[in-house]
Design a protein around this motif. Structure first.
Motif, mmCIF file in Angstrom:
data_model
loop_
_atom_site.group_PDB
_atom_site.id
_atom_site.type_symbol
_atom_site.label_atom_id
_atom_site.label_comp_id
_atom_site.label_asym_id
_atom_site.label_seq_id
_atom_site.Cartn_x
_atom_site.Cartn_y
_atom_site.Cartn_z
ATOM 1 N N ALA A 53 0.751 -1.037 0.076
ATOM 2 C CA ALA A 53 0.023 -0.018 0.037
ATOM 3 C C ALA A 53 1.036 1.214 0.131
ATOM 4 C CB ALA A 53 -1.031 -0.005 1.322
ATOM 5 N N GLN A 54 2.066 1.130 0.514
ATOM 6 C CA GLN A 54 2.773 2.615 0.744
ATOM 7 C C GLN A 54 3.523 2.686 -0.647
ATOM 8 O OE1 GLN A 54 5.375 2.724 4.130
ATOM 9 N NE2 GLN A 54 3.986 3.356 5.164
ATOM 10 N N LYS A 55 3.960 1.728 -1.586
ATOM 11 C CA LYS A 55 4.566 1.954 -2.724
ATOM 12 C C LYS A 55 3.427 1.594 -3.907
ATOM 13 C CE LYS A 55 8.975 -0.115 -1.557
ATOM 14 N NZ LYS A 55 9.944 -1.188 -1.880
ATOM 15 N N VAL A 56 2.284 1.496 -3.479
ATOM 16 C CA VAL A 56 1.088 1.466 -4.423
ATOM 17 C C VAL A 56 1.798 0.584 -5.414
ATOM 18 C CG1 VAL A 56 -0.653 2.288 -5.778
ATOM 19 C CG2 VAL A 56 0.341 3.759 -3.688
ATOM 20 N N ALA A 57 1.999 -0.863 -5.111
ATOM 21 C CA ALA A 57 2.511 -1.746 -6.119
ATOM 22 C C ALA A 57 2.159 -3.281 -5.889
ATOM 23 C CB ALA A 57 4.110 -1.757 -5.926
ATOM 24 N N PHE A 58 2.158 -3.937 -6.823
ATOM 25 C CA PHE A 58 1.896 -5.401 -6.753
ATOM 26 C C PHE A 58 3.139 -6.152 -6.870
ATOM 27 C CE2 PHE A 58 -2.286 -4.172 -8.959
ATOM 28 C CZ PHE A 58 -3.047 -4.375 -7.873
ATOM 29 N N TYR A 59 3.346 -7.246 -6.225
ATOM 30 C CA TYR A 59 4.512 -8.006 -6.459
ATOM 31 C C TYR A 59 4.210 -9.480 -6.759
ATOM 32 C CZ TYR A 59 6.892 -4.124 -4.536
ATOM 33 O OH TYR A 59 7.132 -3.113 -4.383
ATOM 34 N N ILE A 60 4.562 -10.072 -7.920
ATOM 35 C CA ILE A 60 4.013 -11.290 -8.450
ATOM 36 C C ILE A 60 5.493 -12.131 -8.656
ATOM 37 C CG2 ILE A 60 1.960 -10.469 -9.270
ATOM 38 C CD1 ILE A 60 3.271 -10.333 -12.097
ATOM 39 N N LEU A 61 4.963 -13.504 -9.006
ATOM 40 C CA LEU A 61 6.020 -14.314 -9.564
ATOM 41 C C LEU A 61 5.716 -14.648 -11.057
ATOM 42 C CD1 LEU A 61 6.690 -17.105 -6.667
ATOM 43 C CD2 LEU A 61 7.825 -14.955 -7.076
ATOM 44 N N SER A 62 6.772 -14.705 -11.860
ATOM 45 C CA SER A 62 6.367 -15.172 -13.189
ATOM 46 C C SER A 62 7.727 -15.645 -13.812
ATOM 47 C CB SER A 62 5.976 -13.994 -14.086
ATOM 48 O OG SER A 62 5.699 -14.667 -15.422
ATOM 49 N N GLU A 63 7.916 -16.739 -14.489
ATOM 50 C CA GLU A 63 8.935 -17.429 -14.995
ATOM 51 C C GLU A 63 9.439 -16.444 -16.360
ATOM 52 O OE1 GLU A 63 10.645 -19.892 -14.045
ATOM 53 O OE2 GLU A 63 9.338 -21.089 -12.838
ATOM 54 N N ASP A 64 10.587 -16.479 -16.493
ATOM 55 C CA ASP A 64 11.404 -15.889 -17.666
ATOM 56 C C ASP A 64 10.847 -16.448 -18.901
ATOM 57 O OD1 ASP A 64 12.863 -13.817 -16.053
ATOM 58 O OD2 ASP A 64 14.348 -15.208 -15.810
ATOM 59 N N LEU A 123 -13.979 5.413 -7.838
ATOM 60 C CA LEU A 123 -13.052 6.132 -7.004
ATOM 61 C C LEU A 123 -11.719 6.183 -7.947
ATOM 62 C CD1 LEU A 123 -13.463 4.572 -3.607
ATOM 63 C CD2 LEU A 123 -14.651 6.836 -4.378
ATOM 64 N N HIS A 124 -11.158 7.229 -8.259
ATOM 65 C CA HIS A 124 -9.696 7.332 -9.030
ATOM 66 C C HIS A 124 -8.810 7.720 -7.969
ATOM 67 C CE1 HIS A 124 -12.379 7.184 -12.834
ATOM 68 N NE2 HIS A 124 -13.003 7.857 -12.076
ATOM 69 N N TRP A 125 -7.531 7.240 -8.655
ATOM 70 C CA TRP A 125 -6.184 7.795 -8.016
ATOM 71 C C TRP A 125 -5.276 7.894 -9.091
ATOM 72 C CZ3 TRP A 125 -1.586 5.253 -7.903
ATOM 73 C CH2 TRP A 125 -0.460 5.774 -7.002
ATOM 74 N N ILE A 126 -4.514 8.765 -9.142
ATOM 75 C CA ILE A 126 -3.432 9.048 -10.327
ATOM 76 C C ILE A 126 -2.043 9.299 -9.297
ATOM 77 C CG2 ILE A 126 -2.566 10.244 -12.243
ATOM 78 C CD1 ILE A 126 -5.180 10.701 -12.782
ATOM 79 N N ARG A 127 -0.953 8.527 -9.513
ATOM 80 C CA ARG A 127 0.263 8.727 -8.968
ATOM 81 C C ARG A 127 0.840 10.190 -9.361
ATOM 82 N NH1 ARG A 127 3.912 5.394 -6.544
ATOM 83 N NH2 ARG A 127 3.030 3.768 -7.400
ATOM 84 N N ASP A 128 1.165 10.863 -8.439
ATOM 85 C CA ASP A 128 1.931 12.182 -8.597
ATOM 86 C C ASP A 128 3.333 12.309 -8.045
ATOM 87 O OD1 ASP A 128 2.100 12.559 -6.047
ATOM 88 O OD2 ASP A 128 0.280 13.948 -5.812
ATOM 89 N N SER A 129 3.925 13.232 -8.463
ATOM 90 C CA SER A 129 5.494 13.162 -8.301
ATOM 91 C C SER A 129 5.939 13.157 -6.799
ATOM 92 C CB SER A 129 6.027 14.534 -9.021
ATOM 93 O OG SER A 129 5.381 15.714 -8.197
ATOM 94 N N CYS A 130 4.838 13.226 -6.001
ATOM 95 C CA CYS A 130 5.185 13.387 -4.475
ATOM 96 C C CYS A 130 4.835 11.940 -4.068
ATOM 97 C CB CYS A 130 4.124 14.179 -3.577
ATOM 98 S SG CYS A 130 4.322 15.831 -4.093
ATOM 99 N N THR A 131 4.335 10.850 -4.886
ATOM 100 C CA THR A 131 4.175 9.638 -4.351
ATOM 101 C C THR A 131 5.295 8.885 -4.726
ATOM 102 O OG1 THR A 131 1.805 9.842 -4.829
ATOM 103 C CG2 THR A 131 2.646 7.658 -4.633
ATOM 104 N N GLN A 132 5.971 7.914 -3.765
ATOM 105 C CA GLN A 132 7.033 7.254 -3.944
ATOM 106 C C GLN A 132 6.905 6.044 -5.328
ATOM 107 O OE1 GLN A 132 7.640 5.491 -0.266
ATOM 108 N NE2 GLN A 132 9.499 6.708 0.176
#
Length: 145
Positions: A38-49, A136-145
């Motif tokens: 939630a802090q990085k606003v990111a998903f982490y997944i596994l996927s074979e190359d 509900l809408h959210w857009i990353r701005d330059s202040c968001t890590q």
């Protein structure tokens, strides 16, 4: 921030993300279990190359995707549409996040697939439990890590 907090709460309760990547006029989609930061606003997944979507991604690529539940009635529809960027993680960054992934999905300990980050740039959360068609809408701005 209230919008992102509501989105974060919902994403933390889900576990499957679908995303699409384009490369040289070709488009391909994939689905995976995820851990959400939630802090990085990111998903982490596994996927074979060797997968088609990983080959098309290379080291990083733009993506679009969804996270959604499977309600039996329209009044309960909730889901996310997003854009972002996917990249393959390496080294210490990957190791720490992989441990977190393995805690959430213990079966992943048996897999050797690399960890990928989907850093979200834009989120649209449809939540019919707040009223039909509520978005509900959210857009990353330059202040968001």
């Amino acid at each position: 921030m209230e919008t992102l907090a509501a989105i974060n709460r919902w994403l933390a309760k889900q576990h499957v993300v679908s995303w699409c990547v384009a490369n040289r006029g070709e488009l391909w989609c994939a689905t995976a279990f995820y851990v959400y930061d939630a802090q990085k606003v990111a998903f982490y997944i596994l996927s074979e190359d060797h997968t088609r979507h990983s080959q098309m991604t290379g080291l990083q690529a733009n993506v679009a995707g969804t996270v959604n539940g499977q309600p039996k009635t329209v009044a309960l529809i909730r889901g996310i549409q997003f854009t972002g960027e996917i990249r393959r993680l390496e080294g210490e960054e990957s190791e720490a996040l992989r441990a977190q992934y393995n805690r959430r999905f213990p079966v992943a300990r048996m897999l050797t697939a690399p960890l990928w980050e989907i850093r979200l740039h834009e989120l649209k959360f449809t939540d019919n439990t707040l009223g039909f068609g509520k978005k509900l809408h959210w857009i990353r701005d330059s202040c968001t890590q």
